[in-house]
Motif scaffolding. Structure first.
Motif, PDB file in Angstrom:
ATOM      1  N   SER A   1      -4.027   7.166   3.943  1.00 19.60           N
ATOM      2  CA  SER A   1      -3.982   8.598   3.481  1.00 19.60           C
ATOM      3  C   SER A   1      -2.847   8.923   4.343  1.00 19.60           C
ATOM      4  O   SER A   1      -2.344  10.276   3.951  1.00 19.60           O
ATOM      5  CB  SER A   1      -5.227   9.082   4.441  1.00 19.60           C
ATOM      6  N   ALA A   2      -2.155   8.565   5.117  1.00 16.35           N
ATOM      7  CA  ALA A   2      -0.957   9.055   5.870  1.00 16.35           C
ATOM      8  C   ALA A   2       0.306   8.819   4.703  1.00 16.35           C
ATOM      9  O   ALA A   2       1.128   9.824   4.523  1.00 16.35           O
ATOM     10  CB  ALA A   2      -0.578   8.015   6.968  1.00 16.35           C
TER      11      ALA A   2
ATOM     12  N   MET B   1       0.014  11.412   1.718  1.00 12.85           N
ATOM     13  CA  MET B   1       0.356  12.832   1.966  1.00 12.85           C
ATOM     14  C   MET B   1       1.709  13.060   1.395  1.00 12.85           C
ATOM     15  O   MET B   1       2.792  12.445   1.608  1.00 12.85           O
ATOM     16  CB  MET B   1       0.319  13.028   3.212  1.00 12.85           C
ATOM     17  N   PRO B   2       1.772  14.166   0.615  1.00  8.63           N
ATOM     18  CA  PRO B   2       3.152  14.629   0.077  1.00  8.63           C
ATOM     19  C   PRO B   2       4.109  15.032   1.022  1.00  8.63           C
ATOM     20  O   PRO B   2       3.958  15.512   2.274  1.00  8.63           O
ATOM     21  CB  PRO B   2       2.958  15.764  -0.908  1.00  8.63           C
TER      22      PRO B   2
END
Length: 53
Positions: free
Chosen positions: A48-49, A52-53
């Protein structure tokens, strides 16, 4: 000149005890990290990290 010989070597013993405590803690972390649930949880956080854009 009086010398304090009663505590001679105490620093070495204290370092040895601290080192043994650190090794025991590291061993506990290794056991925890080998768990499938913890591994999946950490991989989810990393994914998930990175997503992230």
């Amino acid at each position: 000149m009086a010398r304090a010989t009663g505590q001679r070597g105490m620093a070495t013993a204290e370092y040895a005890i601290a080192t043994l405590g650190a090794v025991a803690f590291a061993g506990l972390l290794v056991v925890i990290m080998r768990s499938d649930e913890v591994r999946g949880f950490l991989l989810g956080i990393i994914r998930s990290a990175l997503a992230m854009p």
